[in-house]
Motif scaffolding. Sequence first.
Motif, PDB file in Angstrom:
ATOM      1  N   GLN A 331      11.098 -95.690 -10.425  1.00 17.08           N
ATOM      2  CA  GLN A 331      11.551 -94.788  -9.378  1.00 17.08           C
ATOM      3  C   GLN A 331      10.854 -95.172  -8.093  1.00 17.08           C
ATOM      4  OE1 GLN A 331      10.869 -90.832 -11.121  1.00 17.08           O
ATOM      5  NE2 GLN A 331      12.687 -90.283 -10.020  1.00 17.08           N
ATOM      6  N   GLY A 332      11.586 -95.103  -6.986  1.00 17.10           N
ATOM      7  CA  GLY A 332      10.974 -95.412  -5.718  1.00 17.10           C
ATOM      8  C   GLY A 332       9.990 -94.357  -5.280  1.00 17.10           C
ATOM      9  N   GLY A 333       8.897 -94.805  -4.610  1.00 19.61           N
ATOM     10  CA  GLY A 333       7.982 -93.853  -4.002  1.00 19.61           C
ATOM     11  C   GLY A 333       6.824 -93.510  -4.874  1.00 19.61           C
ATOM     12  N   ALA A 334       5.622 -94.041  -4.551  1.00 21.00           N
ATOM     13  CA  ALA A 334       4.468 -93.755  -5.381  1.00 21.00           C
ATOM     14  C   ALA A 334       3.795 -92.455  -4.974  1.00 21.00           C
ATOM     15  CB  ALA A 334       3.471 -94.901  -5.293  1.00 21.00           C
ATOM     16  N   GLN A 335       4.012 -91.991  -3.753  1.00 18.37           N
ATOM     17  CA  GLN A 335       3.368 -90.780  -3.277  1.00 18.37           C
ATOM     18  C   GLN A 335       4.263 -89.579  -3.547  1.00 18.37           C
ATOM     19  OE1 GLN A 335       0.412 -90.816  -2.113  1.00 18.37           O
ATOM     20  NE2 GLN A 335      -0.004 -92.882  -1.439  1.00 18.37           N
ATOM     21  N   PRO A 336       3.690 -88.424  -3.934  1.00 19.23           N
ATOM     22  CA  PRO A 336       4.515 -87.239  -4.189  1.00 19.23           C
ATOM     23  C   PRO A 336       5.340 -86.812  -2.986  1.00 19.23           C
ATOM     24  CG  PRO A 336       2.280 -86.932  -5.025  1.00 19.23           C
ATOM     25  CD  PRO A 336       2.267 -88.205  -4.224  1.00 19.23           C
ATOM     26  N   ASP A 337       4.837 -87.075  -1.767  1.00 15.16           N
ATOM     27  CA  ASP A 337       5.572 -86.641  -0.577  1.00 15.16           C
ATOM     28  C   ASP A 337       6.530 -87.703  -0.061  1.00 15.16           C
ATOM     29  OD1 ASP A 337       3.831 -88.507   0.423  1.00 15.16           O
ATOM     30  OD2 ASP A 337       2.782 -87.151   1.787  1.00 15.16           O
ATOM     31  N   GLY A 338       6.721 -88.780  -0.825  1.00 15.02           N
ATOM     32  CA  GLY A 338       7.674 -89.795  -0.435  1.00 15.02           C
ATOM     33  C   GLY A 338       7.114 -90.893   0.455  1.00 15.02           C
ATOM     34  N   ARG A 339       5.877 -90.759   0.905  1.00 19.22           N
ATOM     35  CA  ARG A 339       5.302 -91.815   1.734  1.00 19.22           C
ATOM     36  C   ARG A 339       5.058 -93.067   0.896  1.00 19.22           C
ATOM     37  NH1 ARG A 339       0.365 -90.969   2.911  1.00 19.22           N
ATOM     38  NH2 ARG A 339       0.064 -89.176   1.540  1.00 19.22           N
ATOM     39  N   PRO A 340       5.121 -94.269   1.505  1.00 17.74           N
ATOM     40  CA  PRO A 340       4.793 -95.478   0.747  1.00 17.74           C
ATOM     41  C   PRO A 340       3.325 -95.464   0.352  1.00 17.74           C
ATOM     42  CG  PRO A 340       5.055 -95.972   3.090  1.00 17.74           C
ATOM     43  CD  PRO A 340       5.502 -94.551   2.895  1.00 17.74           C
ATOM     44  N   PRO A 341       2.963 -96.174  -0.711  1.00 20.25           N
ATOM     45  CA  PRO A 341       1.567 -96.168  -1.160  1.00 20.25           C
ATOM     46  C   PRO A 341       0.672 -96.901  -0.182  1.00 20.25           C
ATOM     47  CG  PRO A 341       2.824 -97.811  -2.361  1.00 20.25           C
ATOM     48  CD  PRO A 341       3.819 -97.035  -1.535  1.00 20.25           C
ATOM     49  N   ALA A 342      -0.553 -96.420  -0.024  1.00 17.56           N
ATOM     50  CA  ALA A 342      -1.550 -97.147   0.762  1.00 17.56           C
ATOM     51  C   ALA A 342      -2.002 -98.357  -0.054  1.00 17.56           C
ATOM     52  CB  ALA A 342      -2.739 -96.245   1.074  1.00 17.56           C
ATOM     53  N   ILE A 343      -2.066 -99.511   0.595  1.00 18.78           N
ATOM     54  CA  ILE A 343      -2.377-100.760  -0.094  1.00 18.78           C
ATOM     55  C   ILE A 343      -3.662-101.336   0.478  1.00 18.78           C
ATOM     56  CG2 ILE A 343      -1.571-103.100  -0.616  1.00 18.78           C
ATOM     57  CD1 ILE A 343       1.290-102.015  -0.232  1.00 18.78           C
ATOM     58  N   ALA A 344      -4.572-101.723  -0.391  1.00 16.79           N
ATOM     59  CA  ALA A 344      -5.812-102.375   0.018  1.00 16.79           C
ATOM     60  C   ALA A 344      -5.762-103.836  -0.408  1.00 16.79           C
ATOM     61  CB  ALA A 344      -7.020-101.683  -0.612  1.00 16.79           C
ATOM     62  N   PHE A 345      -6.078-104.745   0.511  1.00 18.30           N
ATOM     63  CA  PHE A 345      -6.164-106.168   0.196  1.00 18.30           C
ATOM     64  C   PHE A 345      -7.587-106.498  -0.258  1.00 18.30           C
ATOM     65  CE2 PHE A 345      -2.604-108.029   3.133  1.00 18.30           C
ATOM     66  CZ  PHE A 345      -1.665-107.268   2.455  1.00 18.30           C
ATOM     67  N   LEU A 346      -7.700-107.245  -1.348  1.00 23.52           N
ATOM     68  CA  LEU A 346      -8.992-107.744  -1.836  1.00 23.52           C
ATOM     69  C   LEU A 346      -8.972-109.266  -1.775  1.00 23.52           C
ATOM     70  CD1 LEU A 346      -9.142-104.816  -2.934  1.00 23.52           C
ATOM     71  CD2 LEU A 346     -10.213-105.746  -4.993  1.00 23.52           C
ATOM     72  N   PHE A 347      -9.935-109.858  -1.062  1.00 23.46           N
ATOM     73  CA  PHE A 347      -9.975-111.308  -0.896  1.00 23.46           C
ATOM     74  C   PHE A 347     -11.109-111.888  -1.746  1.00 23.46           C
ATOM     75  CE2 PHE A 347      -8.267-109.582   3.093  1.00 23.46           C
ATOM     76  CZ  PHE A 347      -7.036-110.221   3.118  1.00 23.46           C
ATOM     77  N   PRO A 348     -10.798-112.773  -2.715  1.00 20.78           N
ATOM     78  CA  PRO A 348     -11.847-113.332  -3.576  1.00 20.78           C
ATOM     79  C   PRO A 348     -12.665-114.402  -2.866  1.00 20.78           C
ATOM     80  CG  PRO A 348      -9.708-114.229  -4.174  1.00 20.78           C
ATOM     81  CD  PRO A 348      -9.454-113.175  -3.124  1.00 20.78           C
ATOM     82  N   GLY A 349     -13.789-114.724  -3.479  1.00 16.81           N
ATOM     83  CA  GLY A 349     -14.660-115.767  -2.950  1.00 16.81           C
ATOM     84  C   GLY A 349     -14.580-117.030  -3.780  1.00 16.81           C
ATOM     85  N   GLN A 350     -15.562-117.893  -3.584  1.00 14.73           N
ATOM     86  CA  GLN A 350     -15.561-119.180  -4.272  1.00 14.73           C
ATOM     87  C   GLN A 350     -15.604-118.975  -5.783  1.00 14.73           C
ATOM     88  OE1 GLN A 350     -18.475-121.914  -2.777  1.00 14.73           O
ATOM     89  NE2 GLN A 350     -18.131-123.442  -4.386  1.00 14.73           N
ATOM     90  N   GLY A 351     -14.881-119.826  -6.487  1.00 11.67           N
ATOM     91  CA  GLY A 351     -14.778-119.742  -7.936  1.00 11.67           C
ATOM     92  C   GLY A 351     -13.361-119.465  -8.387  1.00 11.67           C
TER      93      GLY A 351
END
Length: 681
Positions: A331-351
């Motif tokens: 189903q579309g929409g992860a938030q109960p109020d219909g807003r798109p989900p907040a997305i956090a970017f995680l950037f990996p390091g060496q390895g």
Amino acid sequence: MNAGTPRGRWLVTRTRRPDAVADLYCFAHAGGSPGEYVRFGDELPELEVHGVQLPGRAARHAEPPVTGMPELVDAVVAVLDPQRPFAFFGHSLGGLVAFEVTRALRRLGRPLPTRLLLSSSPPPPHPRAATTVHTLPDDELLAEVERRWGALPAQVHEDAALRAMVLGSFRADLRIFETYHFEPGPSLDIPLTVFAGEQERETLRVENWQEHTEGPFETVHLPGGHFYFRAPDQRHRLLARIRGLLVEEPSGETVHVRAGAHRVVAVTAPAPPYRAFAVGETDEDLAEALQRAREKARHELRPAASEAVTGGAPAGPGGAPAGPGGAPTAQGGAQPDGRPPAIAFLFPGQGSQYGRMGLALARDLPLFRAELDRCLDLLHSAAGMDLRPVLQDATGAGLRQTEVAQPALFALEYALARTLIALGVRPAAMIGHSLGEYVAATLAGVMELPDALRFVALRARLMQQAPPGAMLAVPLPEHALAPYLTEGTDLATVNAPDSCVLAGTEEAVARVEERLAAGTPGRRLRVSHAFHSRMMDGCVDRLREAAARIGLRPPTERFVSGVTGAWITAEQATDPDYWARHLRQTVRFSDAVATLLADVPGVVLETGPGPALTGLVKRRSDLPPGTTALSSLPHPGARTPETAGLLTTLGTLWTAGAPVDWAALGAVPGDRPTIPHPLAA
């Protein structure tokens, strides 16, 4: 409405809505009254909801009850006079009444409901029961009613007059049911949706209602029993589905995208509000996956969290199905109020690096190729580094050198992030693990891209030139490591509440290994140097001088400091000493993730090669319910190609409500595959 008129006595309306788009007429269950059904209107603001009030109860308690289906149907048909589109909803016995009223309207040439909504109602014809319940004495009737439908309120047992009235209603309604004789006739030609509780899936066999309509048909099973909608969550889901069926009936939209040999079909169906997608290489891949989505959507109402429907694909990013035939749907929409989900970017390091990383993606996605080429060209011109031959080596031998690995990782992660942003996937916050924090800072405007690339190249070169050392991953919390720090090692990283890394000389790390061997053995990392330890002290002054020449600026986007584990401040971001000592300080990734999870994301997205950070996040006990952890690219050892992995992640984000711009990937005009709409009847 005048309650004294025949229409006023038969129809109860809680809220008048002259501007409603349609009327919904509700038929109650055996022994029931329309009160709880007309309250449906509180969650259906576009509809005017009416309850059918039978004689012998509530305001009509003094009237003799109706005891036969033909008389009841004739009475209801006589008072119905809809002036706009309308639909019928009937629960249990009410479903049979709604069905027969619809058939009667057709026989009379009257307007028919636009849709018939039946709930926990057994499809006719019915086999005759061995026992006739409506003729039982009061005590036995009461016991049978409670056995079938649950305990009645205590007042019914204590108040003789109330008990007589309640049992009178049940007796009349059960007589209607038990004397009902289904007369075969032509099937209806209107859409028919049947709801039922999961606990009745096997006993009611509501799918047999399909025999009674030539129109679109679907069944929807919700958690619970016969009165599933008395649970607030299930009532909300029931009414949301009804609202979608009666108020929002667009036909949906299909987007077809090609990326090299890989194809995506993304389907939007607003009524009900579903999104589905498939990733594959052939029409057969896509058709099989979307057909599975169609069957799932027809037979049950899915919860708001994403559910995957696969076409036999290998596991992809973050455990989502991926690759040819993979079709996560939700189903579309992860938030109960219909807003798109907040997305956090995680950037990996060496390895995280691997041979030929990003090259398949660059071949298939022009957006990514342009961003990666920009970074590689700047590294060549500004730092004298030509990374293309290194990236093209399938063995990845050159990427084992810090001097090369870190600029290459930065280039790939920055290009990947810029591609996601161009496709509409914007980060609400960011974290970088060691080197990854420079990507976050560049995207946040602290450094210009050419300056960042020069600085990262210098940092990597200085680290490569530092004295050799070793690093040891230890499955212990930080507070348990104090005894081992006396051996000459430093706490390099805290990756998770129970996972740290120590760094130091080869001799110092060997001493720690020996002390740990009998209890909790550590694991050597495949590195040549002791990063984030005292062995990096010789790099700090040169990096401070270089950072002072950059012209650092306050961040315009939020990111968490890997040094403090808290949100970066403008003072820290613009302080050359912060970036100089960054490679010397402990990486407090675990604290940074805790800060992030307490504040932002519905989705945590690893934006780099592989799922290393995704795994750390998924194992956390403080991961909020409903938070999704995904990786942008699959593990290099997986069978899933890079492009299929990223497309699957984009689809998973899209089904969760993220505004993915499929057209920016390159929608294929006039090249629509021959695939059925997955949610069409």
